[in-house]
Motif scaffolding. Structure first.
Motif, PDB file in Angstrom:
ATOM      1  N   HIS A 126       3.215  11.503  -5.771  1.00  0.00           N
ATOM      2  CA  HIS A 126       4.068  12.095  -6.802  1.00  0.00           C
ATOM      3  C   HIS A 126       3.280  12.470  -8.054  1.00  0.00           C
ATOM      4  N   SER A 127       2.336  11.611  -8.458  1.00  0.00           N
ATOM      5  CA  SER A 127       1.541  11.845  -9.674  1.00  0.00           C
ATOM      6  C   SER A 127       0.063  11.706  -9.326  1.00  0.00           C
ATOM      7  N   PRO A 128      -0.514  12.713  -8.670  1.00  0.00           N
ATOM      8  CA  PRO A 128      -1.882  12.584  -8.164  1.00  0.00           C
ATOM      9  C   PRO A 128      -2.948  12.410  -9.247  1.00  0.00           C
ATOM     10  N   LYS A 129      -2.640  12.772 -10.487  1.00  0.00           N
ATOM     11  CA  LYS A 129      -3.635  12.688 -11.550  1.00  0.00           C
ATOM     12  C   LYS A 129      -3.390  11.524 -12.514  1.00  0.00           C
ATOM     13  N   PHE A 130      -2.470  10.628 -12.184  1.00  0.00           N
ATOM     14  CA  PHE A 130      -2.164   9.560 -13.128  1.00  0.00           C
ATOM     15  C   PHE A 130      -3.302   8.541 -13.209  1.00  0.00           C
ATOM     16  N   ASN A 131      -3.457   7.955 -14.390  1.00  0.00           N
ATOM     17  CA  ASN A 131      -4.461   6.913 -14.618  1.00  0.00           C
ATOM     18  C   ASN A 131      -3.818   5.551 -14.462  1.00  0.00           C
ATOM     19  N   LEU A 132      -4.380   4.727 -13.617  1.00  0.00           N
ATOM     20  CA  LEU A 132      -3.937   3.339 -13.454  1.00  0.00           C
ATOM     21  C   LEU A 132      -4.987   2.437 -14.080  1.00  0.00           C
ATOM     22  N   VAL A 133      -4.625   1.837 -15.211  1.00  0.00           N
ATOM     23  CA  VAL A 133      -5.539   0.985 -15.967  1.00  0.00           C
ATOM     24  C   VAL A 133      -5.112  -0.465 -15.756  1.00  0.00           C
ATOM     25  N   MET A 134      -6.046  -1.306 -15.297  1.00  0.00           N
ATOM     26  CA  MET A 134      -5.733  -2.704 -15.019  1.00  0.00           C
ATOM     27  C   MET A 134      -6.703  -3.625 -15.747  1.00  0.00           C
ATOM     28  N   TYR A 135      -6.126  -4.545 -16.530  1.00  0.00           N
ATOM     29  CA  TYR A 135      -6.902  -5.578 -17.234  1.00  0.00           C
ATOM     30  C   TYR A 135      -6.662  -6.912 -16.543  1.00  0.00           C
ATOM     31  N   PHE A 136      -7.727  -7.557 -16.068  1.00  0.00           N
ATOM     32  CA  PHE A 136      -7.610  -8.832 -15.367  1.00  0.00           C
ATOM     33  C   PHE A 136      -8.168  -9.963 -16.230  1.00  0.00           C
ATOM     34  N   PHE A 137      -7.328 -10.966 -16.457  1.00  0.00           N
ATOM     35  CA  PHE A 137      -7.753 -12.208 -17.102  1.00  0.00           C
ATOM     36  C   PHE A 137      -7.295 -13.353 -16.209  1.00  0.00           C
ATOM     37  N   LEU A 138      -7.940 -13.466 -15.043  1.00  0.00           N
ATOM     38  CA  LEU A 138      -7.561 -14.455 -14.031  1.00  0.00           C
ATOM     39  C   LEU A 138      -8.703 -15.427 -13.783  1.00  0.00           C
ATOM     40  N   TYR A 139      -8.343 -16.559 -13.178  1.00  0.00           N
ATOM     41  CA  TYR A 139      -9.356 -17.474 -12.664  1.00  0.00           C
ATOM     42  C   TYR A 139      -9.751 -17.022 -11.258  1.00  0.00           C
ATOM     43  N   GLU A 140     -10.940 -17.407 -10.838  1.00  0.00           N
ATOM     44  CA  GLU A 140     -11.510 -16.828  -9.617  1.00  0.00           C
ATOM     45  C   GLU A 140     -10.644 -17.041  -8.387  1.00  0.00           C
ATOM     46  N   ASP A 141      -9.922 -18.160  -8.312  1.00  0.00           N
ATOM     47  CA  ASP A 141      -9.130 -18.435  -7.110  1.00  0.00           C
ATOM     48  C   ASP A 141      -7.766 -17.754  -7.135  1.00  0.00           C
ATOM     49  N   GLU A 142      -7.490 -16.890  -8.121  1.00  0.00           N
ATOM     50  CA  GLU A 142      -6.188 -16.233  -8.228  1.00  0.00           C
ATOM     51  C   GLU A 142      -6.208 -14.770  -7.800  1.00  0.00           C
ATOM     52  N   PHE A 143      -7.347 -14.280  -7.308  1.00  0.00           N
ATOM     53  CA  PHE A 143      -7.481 -12.870  -6.949  1.00  0.00           C
ATOM     54  C   PHE A 143      -7.048 -12.565  -5.523  1.00  0.00           C
ATOM     55  N   GLY A 144      -6.481 -13.539  -4.812  1.00  0.00           N
ATOM     56  CA  GLY A 144      -6.130 -13.344  -3.416  1.00  0.00           C
ATOM     57  C   GLY A 144      -5.326 -12.091  -3.113  1.00  0.00           C
ATOM     58  N   PRO A 145      -4.241 -11.778  -3.861  1.00  0.00           N
ATOM     59  CA  PRO A 145      -3.401 -10.612  -3.508  1.00  0.00           C
ATOM     60  C   PRO A 145      -4.000  -9.262  -3.903  1.00  0.00           C
ATOM     61  N   PHE A 146      -5.115  -9.235  -4.597  1.00  0.00           N
ATOM     62  CA  PHE A 146      -5.600  -7.982  -5.181  1.00  0.00           C
ATOM     63  C   PHE A 146      -6.756  -7.382  -4.385  1.00  0.00           C
ATOM     64  N   PHE A 147      -6.713  -6.052  -4.245  1.00  0.00           N
ATOM     65  CA  PHE A 147      -7.781  -5.246  -3.655  1.00  0.00           C
ATOM     66  C   PHE A 147      -8.017  -5.546  -2.177  1.00  0.00           C
ATOM     67  N   LYS A 154       0.828  -1.205   0.000  1.00  0.00           N
ATOM     68  CA  LYS A 154       0.000   0.000   0.000  1.00  0.00           C
ATOM     69  C   LYS A 154       0.863   1.256   0.000  1.00  0.00           C
ATOM     70  N   SER A 155       1.990   1.224   0.702  1.00  0.00           N
ATOM     71  CA  SER A 155       2.878   2.391   0.782  1.00  0.00           C
ATOM     72  C   SER A 155       3.470   2.744  -0.584  1.00  0.00           C
ATOM     73  N   SER A 156       3.693   1.736  -1.425  1.00  0.00           N
ATOM     74  CA  SER A 156       4.231   1.996  -2.766  1.00  0.00           C
ATOM     75  C   SER A 156       3.197   2.703  -3.632  1.00  0.00           C
ATOM     76  N   TRP A 157       1.947   2.258  -3.550  1.00  0.00           N
ATOM     77  CA  TRP A 157       0.882   2.936  -4.280  1.00  0.00           C
ATOM     78  C   TRP A 157       0.695   4.363  -3.765  1.00  0.00           C
ATOM     79  N   GLU A 158       0.780   4.543  -2.467  1.00  0.00           N
ATOM     80  CA  GLU A 158       0.610   5.884  -1.893  1.00  0.00           C
ATOM     81  C   GLU A 158       1.702   6.828  -2.368  1.00  0.00           C
ATOM     82  N   ALA A 159       2.939   6.330  -2.460  1.00  0.00           N
ATOM     83  CA  ALA A 159       4.038   7.156  -2.974  1.00  0.00           C
ATOM     84  C   ALA A 159       3.770   7.574  -4.414  1.00  0.00           C
ATOM     85  N   MET A 160       3.221   6.650  -5.192  1.00  0.00           N
ATOM     86  CA  MET A 160       2.904   6.940  -6.591  1.00  0.00           C
ATOM     87  C   MET A 160       1.848   8.034  -6.689  1.00  0.00           C
ATOM     88  N   VAL A 161       0.816   7.947  -5.867  1.00  0.00           N
ATOM     89  CA  VAL A 161      -0.270   8.927  -5.902  1.00  0.00           C
ATOM     90  C   VAL A 161       0.222  10.290  -5.429  1.00  0.00           C
TER      91      VAL A 161
END
Length: 449
Positions: free
Chosen positions: A304-325, A295-302
């Motif tokens: 430094h670049s408060p207006k940047f767009n983070l675009v994420m495309y997910f093509f995962l199986y349902e049991d692979e989302f553990g580390p996300f969100f 979380k601290s890495s994302w916070e540093a990014m925001v």
């Protein structure tokens, strides 16, 4: 000008005479009349006509106008037009006309797409390679086309490209080439360009050493790097680019290249504000493991670049989302290409406050009522939603639209997604949703053939 007017009048009189004659001979069929008109118009012009035609000679157009017209012509038409006269031929070879070029390399046996003629490619390399600045290659899935692209790249020793794009219309293309052969051709461009600002090399065997050559020669000018699905690049390789290319504004890569170190490098004081970061999160086999970003890495990014767009495309199986969100994630545009669980969408609603656009292609058979309401409540910047093979009750959907209000500029919902309930039927819902949106809205219909 008087001669031109007289000529125009004489032609109009002839046409008028034709009309009168056709009226007086109304028994003639339309094809016969057309033949007569064509015969008269094809007659040899008199001397006055010739003088008028010379005054309106297209070959005398100013060269800057011809050049502007040529820029809109397909290459083959441009080459044919260059044979009209000496002036047009000179315009055809002006450096300004060859700054932008797209090589279309397709095999007729495996592709229906058009291809740049080999003779034209040879002429371009011989006479215009030093003029090229903005170049792209559109290649089909065949190895022959990829090899042809590499052969052209290897000859660009006298040009200084500003942009380069390698576009595969279908896999495998470049990935089937020997890595050394591809790297050798690409290095020619990296070494000779010196001012490369945009590089799009998705689905290619580019590797860490070639990226170091890129950085050594173009670190001051590189602003965009798009390299998803490049399996030979490591996190260390992309980190080298971020450490040295401080003007980088757009970056697109696979998730396995994303690291806390990369985000911190992009957030350093000497680095410009990033504008777009696109991450493809793809799993080829079920059960694949994915690392987590702090979380601290994302916070540093925001910060430094408060207006940047983070675009994420997910093509995962349902049991692979553990580390996300599991913690706050500054994603702005989120796309789920495979089925995603209610639990994951619930986490999105809690931990993605910067979300602007959400597209869910599939979910399952359990309604997403609670998840949509949570997203509407916490994602206050959401302005676009797309739902495919999901289910939402009509009442929950109306409540979602009511909470988001007029900020929903895009709302693409398949009619099959909406489940009628005691409060709303499918006939009622478009009126209710339109009222809260402030514009007419209808659900999308599945086309039937």
């Amino acid at each position: 000008m008087d001669g031109a007017c007289k000529n125009l009048c004489s032609r109009m009189k002839r046409v008028k005479g034709d009309k009168e004659e056709s009226n007086s001979t109304s028994h003639e069929s339309p094809p016969e009349v057309c033949k007569k008109v064509r015969k008269q118009l094809s007659e040899e012009p008199d001397e006055e006509d010739v003088q008028c035609d010379l005054g309106c000679d297209w070959t005398r157009l100013p060269q800057e106008i011809v050049l502007h017209i040529f820029q809109y012509l397909p290459l083959l038409d441009r080459a044919l037009a260059s044979q009209v006269c000496r002036g047009w031929n000179e315009a055809f070879h002006m450096p300004e006309l060859w700054r932008y070029f797209e090589f279309e390399l397709n095999q007729p046996t495996s592709s229906y797409l058009k291809a740049t003629h080999p003779d034209l490619i040879k002429q371009i390399i011989t006479r215009h390679s030093n003029h090229l600045q903005y170049v792209s290659f559109k290649v089909d899935s065949s190895t022959e086309s990829a090899e042809a692209a590499c052969a052209i790249l290897s000859q660009l020793v006298n040009c200084s490209l500003k942009t380069l794009g390698l576009i595969s219309t279908a896999r495998p293309s470049f990935m089937e080439l020997p890595k050394s052969h591809f790297i050798s051709a690409l290095t020619v461009v990296f070494v000779n360009s010196k001012s490369l600002s945009s590089l799009k090399i998705d689905d290619t065997p580019v590797d860490d050493p070639s990226l170091k050559v890129l950085v050594a020669n173009n670190s001051d000018t590189l602003k965009l790097l798009k390299m998803s699905s490049c399996p030979h690049v490591s996190p260390a390789g992309i980190l080298c680019v971020a450490d040295q290319c401080h003007g980088l504004r757009e970056l697109a890569l696979n998730y396995h290249l994303l690291s806390d170190e990369l985000l911190l490098a992009l957030s350093s004081e000497k680095h410009v504000h990033l504008e777009h970061l696109r991450i493809d999160v793809v799993s080829d086999t079920p059960g694949q493991h994915f690392h987590a970003i702090k979380k601290s890495s994302w916070e540093a990014m925001v910060r430094h670049s408060p207006k940047f767009n983070l675009v994420m495309y997910f093509f995962l199986y349902e049991d692979e989302f553990g580390p996300f969100f599991c913690e706050e994630t500054p994603v702005t545009h989120l796309y789920f290409g495979r089925s995603v669980s209610k639990d994951v969408l619930g986490r999105v609603g809690l931990h993605c406050p910067r979300l602007v656009e959400l597209v869910v292609c599939a979910n399952g058979l359990r309604p997403l009522d609670e998840e949509l309401i949570r997203i509407a409540r916490h994602c206050t910047q959401l302005s676009a939603l797309g739902l495919g093979e999901c289910e939402v009750t009509c009442s929950a959907f109306v409540e979602f639209v009511k909470m988001c209000g007029g900020r929903l500029s895009q709302l693409s919902i398949m009619e099959e997604v909406l489940i009628p309930d005691q409060k709303y039927t499918l006939d009622d819902i478009h009126w209710e949703v339109s009222k809260h949106l402030g514009r007419v809205w209808f659900p999308d219909m599945m086309p039937t053939w």
